[in-house]
Design a protein around this motif. Sequence first.
Motif: not given
Length: 195
Positions: A28, A32, A36, A97, A101
């Motif tokens: 996971t 990500e 990104q 995460i 972000r």
Amino acid sequence: MSLASWFRWNDPPNRFSQRTPTEMVVETLMMELSWQTKQAEKQQRERENEYRKIKTGVDYGWLVSYPKQSYDISPGERLQLEDMCTKIHPSYCGPAILRFRQLITEYEPEVQEVSRLFRSVLQEAAEKIKEEEEAKKLARQWNTKNKSSLSLTTFKSRSRISPFISDIKTISEDVERGTQPTRRIWSMPEFRNAK
């Protein structure tokens, strides 16, 4: 021999994943990171196009075709990041995460800087996990110390305390000696000085 045995149509589907939670966290988090990275590369291309458009005054963006993904993390760095991801507890995957972000939107990094931001988020999460483990360890130690001190207090509380037998002379005792003790109400026990 039937045809159904050749094909696995009749077998019940595996509902449970064969992967461990750690593998799922690593997958996971790395997904990500790659997403990104692609987004940062896309934004970088858009900034370059805007700059070219401003510089030349002509838009040739419709003529340019870009490769799908030109930037890739080196294999050594990818292995280091995956190793750091294994140290993240599944309950910290979502917050990590979200923090990643947040940093991406805050700094709008170049493509090369995305992996460094990701590394800093992983280090931050690992430190939080370590702090919580130390706090739990201290709490466990405190609880065991409290249990031993409670046994001492229960031992001390078993000793009898007699409030009317005292070697210390007070003014109130001198005053009480001169007067007759009053009878108490029948529901109250009567305490007399035994001397």
